[in-house]
Design a protein around this motif. Structure first.
Motif, short mmCIF file in Angstrom:
data_model
loop_
_atom_site.label_atom_id
_atom_site.label_comp_id
_atom_site.label_asym_id
_atom_site.label_seq_id
_atom_site.Cartn_x
_atom_site.Cartn_y
_atom_site.Cartn_z
N THR A 93 0.84 -1.20 0.00
CA THR A 93 0.00 0.00 0.00
C THR A 93 0.87 1.24 0.00
OG1 THR A 93 -1.69 -1.17 1.28
CG2 THR A 93 -1.87 1.22 1.18
N CYS A 94 0.57 2.18 -0.91
CA CYS A 94 1.29 3.44 -0.99
C CYS A 94 0.28 4.56 -1.14
CB CYS A 94 2.23 3.44 -2.18
SG CYS A 94 3.63 2.33 -1.99
N ARG A 95 0.77 5.77 -1.04
CA ARG A 95 -0.13 6.91 -1.23
C ARG A 95 -0.63 6.97 -2.67
NH1 ARG A 95 2.58 11.84 2.23
NH2 ARG A 95 2.98 10.63 4.10
N GLU A 96 0.33 6.81 -3.62
CA GLU A 96 -0.02 6.99 -5.04
C GLU A 96 0.34 5.77 -5.89
OE1 GLU A 96 1.99 10.61 -6.04
OE2 GLU A 96 0.89 11.70 -4.48
N GLY A 146 -7.42 2.19 0.15
CA GLY A 146 -7.50 2.09 1.60
C GLY A 146 -6.24 1.54 2.21
N ARG A 147 -6.06 1.87 3.50
CA ARG A 147 -4.93 1.34 4.26
C ARG A 147 -5.10 -0.17 4.42
NH1 ARG A 147 -3.40 5.27 9.33
NH2 ARG A 147 -2.62 7.00 8.08
N ILE A 148 -4.00 -0.87 4.56
CA ILE A 148 -4.06 -2.32 4.72
C ILE A 148 -4.83 -2.68 6.00
CG2 ILE A 148 -1.77 -2.54 5.84
CD1 ILE A 148 -3.46 -5.04 3.41
N THR A 190 -3.95 1.94 -2.86
CA THR A 190 -3.46 3.31 -2.63
C THR A 190 -4.37 4.00 -1.62
OG1 THR A 190 -4.81 4.19 -4.41
CG2 THR A 190 -2.55 3.60 -4.98
N THR A 191 -3.82 5.05 -1.02
CA THR A 191 -4.62 5.78 -0.03
C THR A 191 -4.90 7.23 -0.43
OG1 THR A 191 -2.56 6.15 1.15
CG2 THR A 191 -3.97 4.40 1.99
N ARG A 192 -4.18 7.73 -1.45
CA ARG A 192 -4.38 9.15 -1.79
C ARG A 192 -4.55 9.39 -3.29
NH1 ARG A 192 -0.89 12.43 2.78
NH2 ARG A 192 -0.94 10.76 4.31
N GLU A 193 -4.80 8.33 -4.03
CA GLU A 193 -5.04 8.48 -5.47
C GLU A 193 -6.00 7.39 -5.92
OE1 GLU A 193 -2.52 8.88 -9.69
OE2 GLU A 193 -1.51 8.10 -7.94
N ALA A 202 2.53 -1.04 14.28
CA ALA A 202 1.78 -1.14 15.54
C ALA A 202 0.32 -1.49 15.28
CB ALA A 202 1.88 0.19 16.30
N ASP A 203 -0.28 -0.84 14.27
CA ASP A 203 -1.70 -1.08 13.99
C ASP A 203 -1.94 -2.46 13.38
OD1 ASP A 203 -2.03 1.44 14.95
OD2 ASP A 203 -2.48 2.40 13.02
N THR A 204 -1.02 -2.90 12.52
CA THR A 204 -1.19 -4.21 11.88
C THR A 204 -0.91 -5.32 12.88
OG1 THR A 204 -0.36 -3.13 9.88
CG2 THR A 204 -0.69 -5.50 9.77
P1 A2P Z 1 -2.21 7.28 4.44
O1 A2P Z 1 -2.07 7.93 3.12
O2 A2P Z 1 -3.64 7.08 4.85
O3 A2P Z 1 -1.40 7.91 5.54
P2 A2P Z 1 3.91 6.97 4.24
O4 A2P Z 1 4.29 7.43 2.85
O5 A2P Z 1 3.39 8.05 5.13
O6 A2P Z 1 4.96 6.12 4.90
O7 A2P Z 1 2.68 5.99 4.02
C1 A2P Z 1 2.76 4.88 3.18
C2 A2P Z 1 1.41 4.21 3.18
O8 A2P Z 1 1.15 3.67 4.50
C3 A2P Z 1 0.29 5.18 2.89
O9 A2P Z 1 -0.61 4.56 2.01
C4 A2P Z 1 -0.31 5.43 4.27
O10 A2P Z 1 -1.68 5.74 4.26
C5 A2P Z 1 -0.12 4.09 4.93
N1 A2P Z 1 -0.16 4.19 6.40
C6 A2P Z 1 0.32 5.20 7.16
N2 A2P Z 1 0.10 4.96 8.46
C7 A2P Z 1 -0.52 3.78 8.53
C8 A2P Z 1 -1.03 2.99 9.62
N3 A2P Z 1 -0.93 3.39 10.89
N4 A2P Z 1 -1.62 1.81 9.33
C9 A2P Z 1 -1.73 1.39 8.05
N5 A2P Z 1 -1.28 2.09 6.98
C10 A2P Z 1 -0.69 3.27 7.21
#
Ligand code: A2P
Length: 271
Positions: A158-161, A204-206, A195-198, A241-243
């Protein structure tokens, strides 16, 4: 102020490192790139481990080293790394400028917990990654041992873009089409990107995809279960931590090299 060309170290390597030669560099985005370099014959590691990597600071004569996951598998004659570029970052602001023929410092002692040895046997292996956290999984998905130990290997990134997913997408495709690895990986290795920002087919986040069950629905499998599943996690401190909390909630136990168990974690290193 004079700066030495990167490929002409005027100093000798520190005791705990060797100078290696850059063989190939590929840039993906403003913030991500990959490079390959020579591997000393004496350099042994387990797929998934990390090592200190860096450059000499020619002005101070001191090495500047950071931890990097090795992205190539243990059988590869060369070494591959996947790096971020941090503007103003002490190492990556310089490292991002390396070119074929330049010298890079490689530590002598690879270590890490994202290794097959730290997991007990099971049916299915998940590798959850964000950003450069995909690097150790680029190593592991190209290691035959993973397919000997697991019937199913699910690697997520998972990435932003979208453009930030290029390295993982291409590495998985190359693995599935590889002359020898392809036979082992086909039918076992599955790739799940988001992805989370595109805009992207999967967003969505994992952690959200695990919690909502969408990940498992999309893959056509049952949710995390310590009876059948093992997990490796690599990303930012918060992502881990969240995963990890979701693995614990599923009844999984954290493993280590000394005490193999259900899941293992490692921070994605940054420069
Ligand atoms: P998000 O865009 O919602 O922050 P980064 O470039 O900041 O390291 O983030 C890489 C990816 O990891 C992004 O898609 C980001 O989502 C996601 N991410 C950031 N924090 C968490 C988290 N606590 N749990 C899961 N995914 C995350």
């Amino acid at each position: 102020m004079t700066t030495q060309p990167l490929n002409q170290p005027t100093t000798t390597a520190p005791k705990n490192a060797t100078f290696e030669t850059v063989l190939e560099v590929e840039h993906y985005t403003d913030t991500l790139f990959r490079f390959r370099m020579t591997r000393p014959e004496a350099f042994r590691f387990r797929s998934g481990e990390f090592v200190m990597l860096g450059l000499m600071n020619e002005e101070t004569g001191k090495p500047l080293l950071r931890a990097y996951s090795i992205a190539s598998p243990s059988w590869d004659e060369e070494l591959e790394f996947f790096s971020i570029k941090v503007e103003g970052g002490p190492l990556t602001s310089r490292l991002q400028k390396i070119q074929k023929g330049d010298k890079v410092l490689l530590g002598k002692k690879p270590v890490g917990t994202l290794v097959m040895d730290a997991l007990t046997p099971a049916k299915r292996l998940y590798m959850f990654s964000t950003g450069t956290g995909f690097a150790p999984f680029a190593s592991l998905i190209r290691d035959p041992e993973v397919y000997e130990k697991f019937d199913e290997v699910m690697v997520t990134h998972t990435c932003r873009e979208c453009a930030e997913l290029t390295y993982s997408k291409e590495t998985v495709e190359a693995t599935l089409n590889h002359e020898f690895l392809g036979e082992l990986a086909q039918g076992k290795l599955r790739y799940y990107d988001s992805t989370t920002r595109e805009e992207h087919p999967r967003q969505g986040r994992i952690t959200t995809l695990i919690e909502s069950g969408k990940l498992f629905d999309d893959l056509g499998v049952t949710p995390l279960n310590p009876e059948t599943d093992r997990v490796m996690i690599c990303g930012s401190t918060e992502m881990i931590a969240d995963t990890k909390a979701l693995c614990l909630a599923a009844g999984m136990v954290e493993g280590s090299n000394n005490a193999p168990a259900d899941f293992v974690i490692e921070r994605a290193f940054a420069g």
